[in-house]
Scaffold this active site. Structure first.
Site, PDB file in Angstrom:
ATOM      1  N   HIS A 299     -30.019  -5.807 -16.405  1.00 15.71           N
ATOM      2  CA  HIS A 299     -30.103  -4.669 -15.495  1.00 15.71           C
ATOM      3  C   HIS A 299     -30.381  -5.075 -14.052  1.00 15.71           C
ATOM      4  O   HIS A 299     -30.344  -4.243 -13.141  1.00 15.71           O
ATOM      5  CB  HIS A 299     -31.209  -3.722 -15.996  1.00 15.71           C
ATOM      6  CG  HIS A 299     -31.124  -2.345 -15.447  1.00 15.71           C
ATOM      7  ND1 HIS A 299     -32.089  -1.809 -14.612  1.00 15.71           N
ATOM      8  CD2 HIS A 299     -30.197  -1.374 -15.602  1.00 15.71           C
ATOM      9  CE1 HIS A 299     -31.751  -0.577 -14.283  1.00 15.71           C
ATOM     10  NE2 HIS A 299     -30.616  -0.278 -14.864  1.00 15.71           N
ATOM     11  N   LYS A 301     -30.184  -6.286 -10.250  1.00 15.72           N
ATOM     12  CA  LYS A 301     -29.170  -6.039  -9.225  1.00 15.72           C
ATOM     13  C   LYS A 301     -29.501  -6.905  -8.014  1.00 15.72           C
ATOM     14  O   LYS A 301     -30.427  -6.602  -7.255  1.00 15.72           O
ATOM     15  CB  LYS A 301     -29.141  -4.554  -8.879  1.00 15.72           C
ATOM     16  CG  LYS A 301     -28.726  -3.685 -10.072  1.00 15.72           C
ATOM     17  CD  LYS A 301     -28.973  -2.231  -9.846  1.00 15.72           C
ATOM     18  CE  LYS A 301     -28.471  -1.419 -11.037  1.00 15.72           C
ATOM     19  NZ  LYS A 301     -29.198  -1.750 -12.292  1.00 15.72           N
ATOM     20  N   HIS A 528     -31.091   6.914  -7.243  1.00 11.54           N
ATOM     21  CA  HIS A 528     -30.886   5.828  -8.194  1.00 11.54           C
ATOM     22  C   HIS A 528     -31.804   4.664  -7.833  1.00 11.54           C
ATOM     23  O   HIS A 528     -31.959   3.713  -8.580  1.00 11.54           O
ATOM     24  CB  HIS A 528     -29.424   5.376  -8.198  1.00 11.54           C
ATOM     25  CG  HIS A 528     -29.083   4.451  -9.321  1.00 11.54           C
ATOM     26  ND1 HIS A 528     -29.098   3.080  -9.185  1.00 11.54           N
ATOM     27  CD2 HIS A 528     -28.744   4.697 -10.606  1.00 11.54           C
ATOM     28  CE1 HIS A 528     -28.764   2.516 -10.340  1.00 11.54           C
ATOM     29  NE2 HIS A 528     -28.555   3.473 -11.216  1.00 11.54           N
ATOM     30  N   LYS A 530     -35.268   2.658  -7.356  1.00  7.50           N
ATOM     31  CA  LYS A 530     -36.475   2.575  -8.166  1.00  7.50           C
ATOM     32  C   LYS A 530     -37.583   1.967  -7.320  1.00  7.50           C
ATOM     33  O   LYS A 530     -37.426   0.859  -6.792  1.00  7.50           O
ATOM     34  CB  LYS A 530     -36.276   1.707  -9.408  1.00  7.50           C
ATOM     35  CG  LYS A 530     -35.347   2.329 -10.448  1.00  7.50           C
ATOM     36  CD  LYS A 530     -33.955   1.806 -10.272  1.00  7.50           C
ATOM     37  CE  LYS A 530     -33.103   2.211 -11.465  1.00  7.50           C
ATOM     38  NZ  LYS A 530     -31.705   2.485 -11.082  1.00  7.50           N
TER      39      LYS A 530
END
Length: 679
Positions: A299, A301, A528, A530
């Site tokens: 996950h 990025k 989106h 976090k």
């Protein structure tokens, strides 16, 4: 107040001659919906709201394809096809084919209205009737105006998937945090991001938001696009992400096709992977890291771009797909680091050690690349030891899957965050101050684990070495009405993928807080991004930008009497701490004088303090720390958060919603995320 008309669409026949039998479609300043709602045709290939045109006072208009079928724009001798969710710009005289080869409309602007003042709330939510019934248009305008002015609309008593109750406006003029301070609407800067300007040498000390289409210009101040960070003479690149749309990526950033070698570390499934293999450039390498524990994902990025002068490290929150880089609230941190001097010994630093450990855990098969003027290198995790990270402005907080014990217990996940914070000292104002958890996917949680995570998030010391003490967290999460009225309508909910069984647990009700982002213009750009932080009014003890959602899979869960940490997924984030550093000002893409300075490690309690503040912080209302250093962070949501009212309903993506969104759609609906929907 109605928006001024900018122009109109004139129907043409197949010979591109004006067709007087078809009424003109007026185009107003701001957002316009074009499709079967305003064009009287029965063709089902043409969606009711097939495309959006956002018209500006200068006559140009941005175009986004909303329907499933492509749109063609003829501009002069150029004919370009735009697929679903792709975007472009049109000017007066351009001809649009709503379906390729069918339904021709010429965009014509009016003369003499370019200087008409903008009406409404910065034109963020402007629109037009476009042939809709007046009642529907008025209702939609009212909804948008409420959202823009931060009045909160929510479903009332919605408890079953099949039923939606009547919504109601709930107003509030002030918000109060756990520290007892309040922020009045009159005191907050409604367009605070307009003043967020950071010099290049200071950029690594903060982060930036990604640009969002359809927002007014002020809302994208100092924001970035993918082309702003992937630039220059890149010799080699590692692109790390969960979702990767190679077709979009190469179109959005053509420079990547010229990079000699690219390693894509991804989390895609077999279907998309097959398409990636077919569509990738020949010298690109695909790697999916091992997932030893079920239900885990890759996950993280990030981007690692190698240049003749050094390496650029980018940690961000967006999947490599169109909607993530154009339509949502996202964050990005970036810093460039030079090559190490070959004959100068280096003992590394905390940033380097954390980075090499994390890259090693990805376990890609090493390979060789020939970097022009630099020679041949074996690309493995150790390759990245060749760069000097001594001026790193952040700490890395990563997760890797596994059962971590012994020395590895504090190496990953929330235990890593706990360890770093425990080595830091903070000002007394943050003693027992509140926490914020903000993310886009909620795992299956329990109260025991929430207390475990809060213990890590609450770590840290005061100057006298006493603990900061526990902080009460709030969860910032979009409501159903936020999603319904968002820039994408219900489609935005596809990227907030939490089911009812996770969202509707009774113990979570005390945590919910509203997504309010008027000062960054992102009320309708669904998050989106976090982030996790500890705050006191507009001051921050620390700030974490990360890929980690609120889940045990991402953060890890302690087991075996707290002697083992179980993590399922790969995650990566950057922790910004309040320590004053002098950045070298080094850049891989521009030349200039650099400052020879080696920073103290961020966790050193003797490091000189700085002050982390939000964009709504005002110097006159808050004393500055003794160093005088203030670092502004573009936190997209407002602090202190405003808790949900009894009428707010948190979004869950497996509920049915029959009340139509801003595009006239209900939920569930199919959402196209890739250029090739079959992938």
């Amino acid at each position: 107040m109605a928006q001024p008309q900018i122009g109109y669409l004139v129907a043409l026949n197949e010979k591109h001659e004006e067709d007087p039998a078809v009424p003109q479609v007026p185009i107003f300043r701001g957002l316009n919906f074009i499709g079967r709602n305003c064009i009287s045709v029965s063709e089902k290939r043409l969606s009711r709201k097939h495309l959006t045109l956002t018209a500006s006072p200068n006559g140009s208009a941005s175009l986004v394809v909303e329907g499933a079928n492509p749109v063609v724009v003829n501009s002069g001798s150029t004919r370009k096809k735009f697929y679903s969710r792709e975007n472009g710009t049109i000017s007066s005289g351009d001809v649009i084919e709503l379906i390729p080869g069918h339904y021709f409309f010429k965009y014509v602007t009016l003369g003499g209205d370019k200087n008409v003042p903008v009406c409404g709330a910065d034109n963020l939510e402007s629109g037009s009737n476009n042939g809709r019934e007046a009642g529907e248009s008025d209702a939609l305008s009212r909804k948008r105006l409420r959202q823009t002015s931060e009045t909160n609309v929510s479903e009332r008593n919605l408890k079953i998937p099949e039923v939606e109750k009547k919504s109601k406006v709930e107003g509030s003029n002030s918000v109060t945090g756990s520290s007892g301070s309040s922020l009045s609407k009159r005191d907050s800067n409604e367009e605070a991001i307009r003043h967020f300007h950071v010099s290049m040498d200071k950029l690594p000390q903060t982060f930036r938001l990604l640009s969002v289409q359809g927002l007014p210009q002020w809302a994208n101040t100092s924001c970035v696009s993918i082309r702003d960070v992937i630039q220059g003479d890149i010799l080699f690149a590692v692109l790390s992400n969960y979702m990767v749309d190679i077709d979009w990526l190469l179109a959005a950033c053509p420079l990547l096709a010229k990079v000699p070698q690219v390693l894509v570390v991804h989390g895609e499934g077999d279907g998309t992977l097959d398409h990636m293999k077919r569509s990738k450039p020949a010298r690109w390498i695909l790697h999916k890291p091992p997932l030893p524990i079920s239900f885990g994902t890759h996950h993280s990025k990030a981007m690692f771009l190698v240049y003749p002068r050094g390496v650029r490290i980018i940690v961000h929150t967006a999947n490599l797909i169109h909607v993530d880089w154009n339509n949502k609230s996202q964050g990005l941190w970036m810093q460039d680091f030079p090559w190490k001097e070959q004959n100068k010994p280096s003992n590394g630093c905390p940033f380097e050690n954390d980075l090499i450990d994390y890259l090693g855990a990805l376990k890609w098969r090493e390979f060789s690349v020939n970097l022009p003027t630099l020679g041949s290198f074996t690309i493995n995790s150790s390759f990245f030891k060749k760069f000097d990270y001594s001026n790193a402005e952040v700490r890395l907080i990563a997760s890797v899957p596994g059962y971590h014990t012994g020395n590895n217990l504090k190496k990953w996940g929330h235990m890593k965050l706990r360890t770093v914070l425990q080595e830091c000292t903070f000002d007394r104002e943050f003693q027992r101050s509140p926490l914020v958890y903000q993310f886009s996917s909620l795992g299956s949680l329990d109260e025991k684990w929430m207390a475990e995570l809060a213990a890590s998030m609450s770590s840290g010391l005061l100057e006298d070495k006493t603990p900061l003490g526990p902080g009460e967290p709030l969860i910032i999460w979009p409501s159903v009405e936020d999603v319904r009225d968002s820039l994408e309508g219900y489609a935005a909910g596809n990227a907030i993928p939490s089911p009812m069984k996770n969202v509707e647990k009774a113990f979570l009700q005390k945590y919910w807080a509203k997504w309010k982002a008027s000062h960054t213009g992102r009320c309708r750009a669904m998050p989106h991004i976090k982030t996790y932080t500890r705050y006191n009014n507009q001051k921050l003890a620390w700030f974490l930008l990360t890929s980690s959602n609120l889940s045990k899979a991402a953060w890890g869960a302690l087991q075996k009497n707290n002697s083992q940490l179980m993590i399922r997924s790969y995650e990566l984030g950057v922790l910004i701490l309040p320590f004053k550093r002098r950045s070298s000002g080094f850049s891989c893409t521009t030349t200039g004088k650099t400052v020879e300075n080696k920073c103290e490690s961020s966790e050193n309690s003797k490091a000189q303090k700085a002050e982390l503040v939000t964009l709504n912080w005002q110097r006159s209302s808050s004393p500055v720390c003794s160093s005088g250093e203030v670092i502004k962070l573009p936190v997209p949501y407002e602090l202190p958060p405003q808790p949900y009212s009894s009428e707010d309903v948190p979004w869950s993506w497996d509920r049915r919603y029959y009340k139509k969104d801003v595009y006239g759609q209900v939920w569930p609906r199919q959402v196209q995320l890739y250029s090739n929907q079959d992938s």
